[in-house]
Enzyme design. Structure first.
Site, PDB file in Angstrom:
ATOM      1  N   TYR A 144       4.954  -7.707   4.776  1.00 23.39           N
ATOM      2  CA  TYR A 144       6.009  -7.558   5.555  1.00 23.39           C
ATOM      3  C   TYR A 144       6.179  -6.144   5.846  1.00 23.39           C
ATOM      4  CZ  TYR A 144      10.630  -7.701   7.350  1.00 23.39           C
ATOM      5  OH  TYR A 144      11.939  -7.441   8.047  1.00 23.39           O
ATOM      6  N   ASP A 239       2.487   1.197   2.958  1.00 22.37           N
ATOM      7  CA  ASP A 239       3.814   0.766   3.117  1.00 22.37           C
ATOM      8  C   ASP A 239       4.533   0.686   1.689  1.00 22.37           C
ATOM      9  OD1 ASP A 239       6.441  -0.300   3.382  1.00 22.37           O
ATOM     10  OD2 ASP A 239       5.809  -1.718   4.865  1.00 22.37           O
ATOM     11  N   LYS A 267      14.294   1.232   0.566  1.00 23.71           N
ATOM     12  CA  LYS A 267      14.697   0.572  -0.776  1.00 23.71           C
ATOM     13  C   LYS A 267      15.118   1.676  -1.982  1.00 23.71           C
ATOM     14  CE  LYS A 267      13.274  -3.754   0.521  1.00 23.71           C
ATOM     15  NZ  LYS A 267      11.970  -4.198   1.106  1.00 23.71           N
TER      16      LYS A 267
HETATM   17  C1  LIG Z   1      11.802  -4.300   2.784  1.00 20.19           C
HETATM   18  C2  LIG Z   1      10.610  -3.727   3.241  1.00 20.19           C
HETATM   19  C3  LIG Z   1      10.436  -3.395   4.544  1.00 20.19           C
HETATM   20  C4  LIG Z   1      11.756  -3.496   5.504  1.00 20.19           C
HETATM   21  O1  LIG Z   1      12.700  -2.318   5.111  1.00 20.19           O
HETATM   22  P1  LIG Z   1      14.279  -2.714   5.690  1.00 20.19           P
HETATM   23  O2  LIG Z   1      15.027  -1.478   4.864  1.00 20.19           O
HETATM   24  O3  LIG Z   1      14.561  -4.180   5.288  1.00 20.19           O
HETATM   25  O4  LIG Z   1      14.251  -2.640   7.147  1.00 20.19           O
HETATM   26  C5  LIG Z   1       9.270  -2.857   4.850  1.00 20.19           C
HETATM   27  N1  LIG Z   1       8.406  -2.913   4.149  1.00 20.19           N
HETATM   28  C6  LIG Z   1       8.374  -3.354   3.125  1.00 20.19           C
HETATM   29  C7  LIG Z   1       6.970  -3.435   2.317  1.00 20.19           C
HETATM   30  C8  LIG Z   1       9.460  -4.027   2.592  1.00 20.19           C
HETATM   31  O5  LIG Z   1       9.466  -4.800   1.577  1.00 20.19           O
END
Ligand SMILES: *Cc1c(COP(=O)(O)O)cnc(C)c1O
Length: 429
Positions: A144, A239, A267
């Site tokens: 994701y 990511d 995060k």
């Molecule tokens: C949570 C997450 C996102 C998206 O971040 P948001 O702050 O929810 O938009 C993107 N990539 C990864 C790997 C994530 O865990």
């Protein structure tokens, strides 16, 4: 367990908010029942509006590595709030956070702050396309990367939990530019790059997958990604929205010794406030406006409150021994959980990297989205609800990671192991 308060609020919320929640993963759809509405939280604990208390392993889905309402973070935010919450003009704290990120994360030379992980990834993809003049991107099934249009193809997290393969509203021509491959399959990556590597702008990966539950990279997998992208002239984007500052101060790239071109953060970097960031090599980042022509902007980007929380969090994370401590705590927890399933004869797999972990109810080794999907979702549903009754809050989906924070005490962990055993017994019946 009393649930009247949450039930009342959920009914009210559903009248005015789609599905009653502001992010689908909160809705308890995969486990049934009413989401728990939170009243207050402190350290490793949450209390809901009915007065039930829970040991929390969701940690706001990853950010809260120091738990809830940490006094130092709260103080930093309070001090800043009194001086103003947003100026739309630069402040020194933005440089402070950028410096800390550049020193901590090996591949990052320059970094731009945004407001969420989604925004970080969308911007990094745009930059990759702008810098290479190519359009195709490659991602992995079950990973994701936020809800940007190009990335909602075979995505993990809420889409996996709700069983949504492809999202309506995404322009087909755009989705066609996103190529997907199974995670951990280096051979398929090679084949794709042999075929069309020269058309690929970037390959994006969660270096430790965390949005289909925790799935670590196989030895050599990330190295292959680095090699094939480099030789095709495509960019490698890590990511690290979950793994950044979570598996090591320098993220998964430090842990596995890989040098990506661009990195997305989120995060933990916001210390519980809304922050994302993307960064990488200077020659790439200098192509972002205003130094370059790849446009990206934000009214509240580099927000003073968020910078205060982020700076304090990163300062606190540089204490020596902190990641060893997290690793030990999480290993003790997983060992206890493993003993429980063995005693009760329940087939389960444990995946863990540092303080992120998952238990999958399956007898197959979990290495990709296919194997993730072999887990027993009905058993998970019963386990989740029984565990909630026992006062332990985990993500309401079999396809999400759990997070241990610095403030989880030995007693929290012991109680969790005992609670989990009782919940498993109940779920098995
Ligand atoms: C949570 C997450 C996102 C998206 O971040 P948001 O702050 O929810 O938009 C993107 N990539 C990864 C790997 C994530 O865990």
């Amino acid at each position: 367990m009393k649930r009247n308060g949450s039930e009342r609020l959920f009914l009210r919320a559903q009248k005015f908010i789609p599905g009653g929640v502001n992010s689908p993963v909160r809705a308890f759809k995969a486990v049934g029942g009413t989401p728990v509405f939170i009243q207050i939280a402190d350290g490793s604990w949450l209390m809901d509006v009915d007065g039930n208390t829970f040991i929390d392993y969701v940690a706001s889905w990853g950010p809260l590595i120091f738990g809830h309402a940490h006094p130092q973070i709260i103080e930093a935010v309070q001090i800043q709030a009194e001086r103003g919450t947003s100026y739309g003009a630069p402040i020194e704290a933005e440089i402070g956070l950028a410096e800390k990120v550049v020193y901590a994360v090996p591949s990052i030379e320059k970094v731009r702050m945004v407001n969420s992980g989604t925004e970080a990834v969308m911007s990094a993809i745009r930059l990759a396309r702008g810098a290479t003049g190519r359009e195709k991107i490659v991602k992995f099934e079950g990973c994701y990367h936020g809800h940007g249009d190009s990335l909602l193809v075979k995505a993990g997290s809420g889409l996996a939990s709700l069983g949504i393969p492809d999202c309506p509203g995404i322009v087909a021509d755009l989705a066609a530019k996103t190529l997907t491959l199974p995670y951990n399959d280096a051979e398929k990556v090679r084949q794709l790059f042999d075929r069309e590597g020269k058309e690929v702008a970037c390959l994006i990966v969660e270096p430790v997958a965390g949005n289909m539950g925790v799935v670590p990279p196989k030895p050599g997998f990330l190295q292959t990604l680095r090699e094939v992208t480099r030789s095709a002239g495509a960019l490698l984007i890590f990511d690290e929205v979950i793994t950044g500052f979570r598996v090591a101060l320098g993220g998964a790239q430090e842990l596995y010794g890989i040098d990506p071109d661009l990195t997305c953060l989120g995060k933990i970097i916001g210390g519980g406030l809304p922050v994302g960031a993307y960064g990488g090599k200077s020659h790439l980042m200098d192509q972002v406006s205003p130094s370059g022509s790849v446009y990206q902007a934000g009214t509240l980007s580099g927000n003073p409150l968020a910078m205060a929380a982020g700076n304090t969090t990163l300062d606190m994370l540089s204490q020596p021994g902190l990641y060893d401590l997290l690793d030990r705590k999480t290993e003790i927890l997983c060992e206890g959980l493993r003993n429980n399933v063995q005693e009760l004869g329940i087939p389960a797999q444990f995946n863990r990297v540092g303080s992120m972990f998952s238990m999958f109810f399956t007898d197959r080794e979990v290495i990709d989205f296919e194997s993730v999907k072999t887990s027993d979702t009905e058993l998970f549903k019963r386990y989740f609800n029984a565990l909630l009754e026992e006062g332990v809050y985990i993500a309401p989906s079999p396809f999400e990671a759990g997070f241990v924070s610095v403030v989880h005490t030995d007693q929290d962990i012991e109680r969790t192991i005992e609670a989990s055993k009782r919940a498993l017994k109940k779920a098995k019946e």
